[in-house]
Design a protein around this motif. Structure first.
Motif, mmCIF file in Angstrom:
data_model
loop_
_atom_site.group_PDB
_atom_site.id
_atom_site.type_symbol
_atom_site.label_atom_id
_atom_site.label_comp_id
_atom_site.label_asym_id
_atom_site.label_seq_id
_atom_site.Cartn_x
_atom_site.Cartn_y
_atom_site.Cartn_z
ATOM 1 N N LEU A 91 0.950 -1.322 0.206
ATOM 2 C CA LEU A 91 0.127 0.828 0.031
ATOM 3 C C LEU A 91 0.825 0.691 0.263
ATOM 4 N N HIS A 92 2.552 0.800 0.857
ATOM 5 C CA HIS A 92 2.916 2.185 0.598
ATOM 6 C C HIS A 92 3.472 2.658 -0.589
ATOM 7 N N ILE A 93 3.780 1.654 -1.912
ATOM 8 C CA ILE A 93 4.152 1.763 -2.923
ATOM 9 C C ILE A 93 3.054 2.436 -3.786
ATOM 10 N N PHE A 94 2.254 2.231 -3.441
ATOM 11 C CA PHE A 94 0.486 2.182 -4.336
ATOM 12 C C PHE A 94 0.387 4.092 -4.176
ATOM 13 N N TRP A 95 0.325 3.994 -2.611
ATOM 14 C CA TRP A 95 0.241 5.596 -2.950
ATOM 15 C C TRP A 95 1.512 6.561 -3.362
ATOM 16 N N SER A 96 2.895 6.068 -2.315
ATOM 17 C CA SER A 96 3.584 7.132 -2.825
ATOM 18 C C SER A 96 3.770 7.201 -4.642
ATOM 19 N N TYR A 97 3.227 6.479 -5.565
ATOM 20 C CA TYR A 97 3.054 6.222 -6.719
ATOM 21 C C TYR A 97 2.134 7.079 -7.355
ATOM 22 N N LEU A 98 0.702 7.469 -6.330
ATOM 23 C CA LEU A 98 0.345 8.625 -6.201
ATOM 24 C C LEU A 98 0.616 9.601 -5.788
ATOM 25 N N ILE A 99 1.543 10.070 -5.145
ATOM 26 C CA ILE A 99 2.157 11.054 -4.650
ATOM 27 C C ILE A 99 2.887 11.467 -5.559
ATOM 28 N N VAL A 100 3.840 10.873 -6.245
ATOM 29 C CA VAL A 100 4.742 11.397 -7.388
ATOM 30 C C VAL A 100 4.082 11.813 -8.120
ATOM 31 N N ARG A 101 3.418 11.010 -8.644
ATOM 32 C CA ARG A 101 2.696 11.802 -9.571
ATOM 33 C C ARG A 101 1.931 13.215 -9.529
ATOM 34 N N MET A 102 1.438 13.163 -7.957
ATOM 35 C CA MET A 102 0.918 15.038 -8.100
ATOM 36 C C MET A 102 2.258 15.954 -7.632
ATOM 37 N N LEU A 103 2.920 15.791 -7.764
ATOM 38 C CA LEU A 103 4.122 16.225 -7.333
ATOM 39 C C LEU A 103 4.322 16.486 -8.668
ATOM 40 N N CYS A 104 4.633 15.306 -9.448
ATOM 41 C CA CYS A 104 5.298 16.143 -11.631
ATOM 42 C C CYS A 104 4.074 17.047 -12.109
ATOM 43 N N ARG A 105 2.880 16.417 -11.445
ATOM 44 C CA ARG A 105 1.882 17.567 -12.117
ATOM 45 C C ARG A 105 2.158 18.964 -11.297
ATOM 46 N N PHE A 106 2.630 19.051 -10.366
ATOM 47 C CA PHE A 106 1.894 20.744 -9.495
ATOM 48 C C PHE A 106 3.853 21.200 -9.920
ATOM 49 N N PHE A 107 4.751 20.736 -9.867
ATOM 50 C CA PHE A 107 6.036 21.154 -10.647
ATOM 51 C C PHE A 107 5.941 21.323 -12.158
ATOM 52 N N PHE A 108 5.566 20.895 -12.635
ATOM 53 C CA PHE A 108 5.070 20.553 -14.288
ATOM 54 C C PHE A 108 3.978 22.034 -15.095
ATOM 55 N N CYS A 109 2.812 21.454 -13.982
ATOM 56 C CA CYS A 109 1.866 21.717 -14.699
ATOM 57 C C CYS A 109 1.584 22.890 -13.899
ATOM 58 N N GLY A 110 1.836 23.202 -12.802
ATOM 59 C CA GLY A 110 1.234 24.142 -11.721
ATOM 60 C C GLY A 110 -0.015 23.976 -11.232
ATOM 61 N N THR A 111 -0.703 22.720 -11.395
ATOM 62 C CA THR A 111 -1.646 22.405 -10.497
ATOM 63 C C THR A 111 -1.562 21.209 -9.802
#
Length: 238
Positions: A156-176
């Protein structure tokens, strides 16, 4: 502090301190309350994962208490609480619309979560319970139940880490910043539409209405409020 082998020193004759007892009971009560309130919470894509997480956590807390695995159990709880205590203030500032503070706390939360769940937990806790335990004691049924539950948590940690990394990428590259477990607050509210509104949509599009400047605003047009977005952490009970 980093010698986790001390968890087994003197086992099973390890005294239970009153402070640890209160900590255990508090954590157990908290996760039981999460299971009770989960059916009334907002439905998200990872709801099944949350149920599995809460059930596994309740089992681990109860079993570690009964088998006197208090030291290793306390470490597991602390590793989870380290990131959770940052996630909750981030949610508070999101609802207060203090987005700069929210974004900063989310970045700190992400770093702490990824380091504690993907580095410390497997290298210190799982290695300790899987391998070092075998050097001291013979495995029994509880050994397999405990480590099986710990592996469920790690998946479950790996699954949620994947979601967090996606959120970080969207934040840094898309600003959302958006909670990937649900589309948006609007989509959640859309599930609770009144029957009359659904009937109106079936009959045809809602006509636009002019605003004070003479332009037209359609009810179907989404509004973007200065890049504000929906934020919610991945363990709303660990």
């Amino acid at each position: 502090m980093w010698d986790f082998r001390e968890c087994w020193t003197g086992y099973p004759q390890q005294p239970l301190k009153p402070s640890i007892y209160v900590y255990y009971i508090t954590q157990l009560s908290f996760y039981i309350s999460l299971v009770i309130t989960l059916p009334f919470d907002v439905k998200r894509k990872d709801q099944k994962m949350q149920i599995i997480h809460h059930v596994a956590t309740i089992f681990l807390i109860s079993f570690s208490y009964c088998a006197n695995y208090i030291r290793i159990g306390t470490l597991v709880i602390i590793i989870h609480d380290v990131s959770d205590c940052i996630q909750e203030p981030a949610k508070m500032f999101h609802y207060l619309k203090r987005h700069k503070i929210r974004d900063t706390l989310f970045i700190v939360f992400s770093v702490v979560f990824l380091f504690s769940r993907l580095v410390i937990f497997p290298n210190k806790v799982l290695y300790n319970t899987y391998y070092y335990y075998m050097e001291l004691y013979q495995p029994f049924l509880g050994y397999y139940l405990m480590n099986g539950s710990l592996m469920i948590l790690q998946l479950l940690h790996i699954f949620w880490s994947y979601l967090i990394v996606r959120m970080l990428c969207r934040f840094f590259f898309c600003g959302t910043m958006e909670d990937l477990r649900s589309e948006s607050e609007d989509s959640e509210k859309g599930e609770e539409e009144m029957p009359q509104e659904k009937e109106d949509k079936k009959n045809g599009p809602v006509p636009s209405s002019p605003n004070s400047g003479g332009s037209y605003i359609s009810k179907d047009t989404p509004l973007q409020l200065n890049g504000s977005s929906h934020l919610s952490g991945p363990t709303d009970s660990q």
